[in-house]
Write a protein that holds these residues in place. Structure first.
Motif, short mmCIF file in Angstrom:
data_model
loop_
_atom_site.label_atom_id
_atom_site.label_comp_id
_atom_site.label_asym_id
_atom_site.label_seq_id
_atom_site.Cartn_x
_atom_site.Cartn_y
_atom_site.Cartn_z
N SER A 143 0.79 -1.13 0.07
CA SER A 143 -0.01 -0.05 0.03
C SER A 143 0.84 1.19 -0.06
O SER A 143 0.48 2.43 -0.43
CB SER A 143 -0.89 0.02 1.29
OG SER A 143 -0.28 0.30 2.58
N GLN A 155 4.42 -6.75 -2.83
CA GLN A 155 3.28 -7.54 -3.35
C GLN A 155 3.97 -9.01 -3.87
O GLN A 155 3.22 -10.06 -3.71
CB GLN A 155 2.76 -6.92 -4.56
CG GLN A 155 1.22 -7.31 -4.63
CD GLN A 155 0.36 -7.08 -5.61
OE1 GLN A 155 0.36 -5.57 -5.83
NE2 GLN A 155 -0.75 -7.69 -6.15
N TYR A 202 -5.24 3.51 -4.32
CA TYR A 202 -4.63 2.13 -4.33
C TYR A 202 -4.15 1.73 -2.92
O TYR A 202 -4.26 0.76 -2.60
CB TYR A 202 -3.34 2.10 -5.20
CG TYR A 202 -2.54 0.87 -5.17
CD1 TYR A 202 -2.77 -0.18 -6.10
CD2 TYR A 202 -1.29 0.72 -4.54
CE1 TYR A 202 -1.96 -1.39 -6.01
CE2 TYR A 202 -0.58 -0.26 -4.48
CZ TYR A 202 -0.94 -1.41 -5.18
OH TYR A 202 -0.19 -2.60 -5.08
N PRO A 203 -3.54 2.65 -2.17
CA PRO A 203 -3.19 2.36 -0.68
C PRO A 203 -4.23 1.86 0.10
O PRO A 203 -4.11 0.68 0.72
CB PRO A 203 -2.45 3.59 -0.20
CG PRO A 203 -2.30 4.46 -1.36
CD PRO A 203 -3.11 4.25 -2.39
N TRP A 204 -5.27 2.64 0.37
CA TRP A 204 -6.34 2.10 1.08
C TRP A 204 -7.14 0.79 0.67
O TRP A 204 -7.75 0.02 1.30
CB TRP A 204 -7.47 3.08 1.54
CG TRP A 204 -7.06 3.91 2.50
CD1 TRP A 204 -6.35 5.12 2.66
CD2 TRP A 204 -7.00 3.39 3.99
NE1 TRP A 204 -6.14 5.67 3.67
CE2 TRP A 204 -6.37 4.22 4.65
CE3 TRP A 204 -7.42 2.21 4.55
CZ2 TRP A 204 -6.31 4.36 6.12
CZ3 TRP A 204 -7.30 2.08 5.71
CH2 TRP A 204 -6.72 3.16 6.53
N MET A 206 -5.34 -1.86 -0.94
CA MET A 206 -4.70 -2.77 -0.19
C MET A 206 -4.65 -3.06 1.11
O MET A 206 -4.77 -4.38 1.51
CB MET A 206 -3.22 -2.59 -0.73
CG MET A 206 -2.65 -2.48 -2.12
SD MET A 206 -3.18 -3.88 -3.05
CE MET A 206 -1.73 -4.82 -2.86
N ARG A 207 -4.90 -1.92 2.00
CA ARG A 207 -5.06 -2.19 3.31
C ARG A 207 -6.32 -2.86 3.82
O ARG A 207 -6.40 -3.36 4.62
CB ARG A 207 -4.79 -0.71 4.07
CG ARG A 207 -3.63 0.07 4.08
CD ARG A 207 -3.63 1.64 4.33
NE ARG A 207 -2.16 2.07 3.88
CZ ARG A 207 -2.30 3.52 3.76
NH1 ARG A 207 -3.19 4.18 3.86
NH2 ARG A 207 -1.11 3.89 3.27
#
Length: 438
Positions: A143, A155, A202-204, A206-207
């Motif tokens: 993330s 990843q 994208y960061p959130w 993945m989180r």
């Protein structure tokens, strides 16, 4: 005692000193019925796999959570390939980007022998706890990724044998139910990730996936356990090489190795092919992965049920052969969105047996104390093509005038060739009896 063994298990019991260890391990659960005479047959207190019951199906539930979290996530790699190519890594080639999902597949399978030995000696709990920590940590790091090497490390790098001990006659059905978790995960993750990338970034995305996986894995930690408590024991050194020196098992490894190329090439390139060759919208091409996994859910259930009727090996060979035929007959002409969707459905259904039964094959022909290790060796055979198949597909795509055609032909040939090699292995195990339920 013979009622507890399948014909295939009898046929492949190793004729070595290791038999003594097998008998001593099984002796721990044996006790004579009071009042029997010394010459009477020994009766087992343990009546073998219960083939059902609350405890057994709770184990399946926990294993389903694991299947959703790990293979389910891996089944979503096609959507990430397409996202990276049109998004943060658009300056990189398809072949270069493909190393990211390939590394995920590689590390999922490559540690199989080590994991199998740990499972044989200590059971699943330490493995599930360790895997959960690595998987969640890897997604959290992903993330934060902004450059190619960060995506690759987080990843790619950091990212089911218990059920078989609870079932015998219904083992195919139980494992089919278990692996539907990866199909459900493969449906939910691509849709969730693609929508969250657009809405929250994208960061959130993945989180959120990491938190979902953490919750499911906590359930697995408390529910997955083997039927008989494992006892740590040292396996003779000679047994480590046995899977590679036994011709039938070596042919199984070779067949799985070849098949992996044919099965995973379409999975990895479904979204990209739909976008570039079938002229689908970016959003619709992302849905191809979910459509594939939705169809795969029914395919895994059907293959598990069929395996209990006609034999696991027979079902596996038939389904994988049909997967290769589907690549030739449907994927090659899939230059329109409707045909691409049809291929995703057809290939998802018939290829479901690969994930659903690839673990059941070695389990059915392995000595009891070696089940985890031999299953791990099969996963090791999957790991090498899993690492190289996407970059190979990308190289074929970029360096050929008939790029997509050659990629599709490559996948179809590998499917059919791998199925033929597995058939040879099956004939060796059954003394060339083609119609035997096996």
């Amino acid at each position: 005692m013979h009622d507890l063994e399948t014909d295939s298990e009898k046929a492949v019991r190793p004729e070595s000193d290791f038999d003594g260890e097998i008998e001593r391990d099984l002796a721990d659960v044996r006790s004579p019925i009071p009042g029997t005479k010394p010459g009477d047959a020994t009766i087992l207190e343990d009546a073998g796999p219960p083939d059902g019951g609350t405890t057994a199906w709770i184990v399946v539930l926990g294993a389903w959570c694991c299947s959703f979290s790990s293979p389910g996530w891996i089944n979503s790699v096609g959507s990430f390939q397409e996202y990276y190519e049109v998004g943060p890594l658009k300056e990189y080639s398809s072949s270069t980007i493909a190393w990211i999902p390939s590394l995920q597949l590689f590390f999922l399978f490559a540690l199989g022998p080590v994991v199998g030995i740990i499972f044989d000696n200590y059971g699943p709990r330490p493995l599930i706890i360790g895997g959960t920590l690595f998987h969640v940590f890897g997604l959290m790091m992903a993330s934060l990724a902004k450059t190619y090497y960060q995506f690759l490390l987080s990843q790619g790098v950091c990212t089911l044998a218990c059920v078989s001990t609870w079932f015998s006659k219904k083992r195919g059905t139980a494992m089919g139910v278990m692996v539907t978790g990866s199909s459900v995960g493969g449906v939910i993750f691509p849709i969730m990730i693609s929508r969250m990338i657009k809405s929250t970034g994208y960061p959130w995305a993945m989180r959120t996936a990491a938190f979902l996986i953490l919750g499911l894995q906590i359930i697995a930690i408390f529910t997955v356990r083997p039927r008989i408590k494992p006892v740590p024991k040292k396996m003779p050194v000679g047994r480590f090489a046995a899977p590679f020196t036994e011709l039938p098992f070596a042919m199984l490894l070779l067949g799985i190795f070849v098949l992996t190329y044919g099965i995973f090439i379409p999975i990895d390139y479904l979204a990209v092919q739909g976008l570039e060759e079938a002229h689908m919208s970016e959003e619709m091409s992302q849905y191809l992965v979910s459509i594939f996994n939705g169809a795969s859910l029914f395919g895994r259930l059907a293959s598990g049920y069929g395996a209990d009727r006609i034999g696991r090996w027979n079902m596996f060979i038939i389904a994988c052969s049909l997967s290769g035929i589907a690549e030739f007959a449907v994927w090659i002409p899939a230059k329109h969105s409707s045909i691409a969707i049809g291929f995703a459905i057809m290939f998802g259904f018939v290829s479901g047996a690969f994930i659903g039964l690839s673990g059941a094959l070695p389990v059915s022909v392995s000595p009891l104390p070696e089940i985890g290790y031999r299953l791990g060796v099969v996963f090791l055979a999957i790991s090498i093509p899993a690492l190289t198949m996407a970059p190979i597909g990308g190289a074929i795509l970029q360096n050929s005038t008939n790029g997509w055609l050659n990629v599709k032909v490559f996948g179809g040939v590998m499917c059919l060739a791998g199925s033929a090699i597995i058939l040879i292995s099956r004939l060796l195990y059954t003394e060339k009896k083609l119609l035997k339920v096996f």
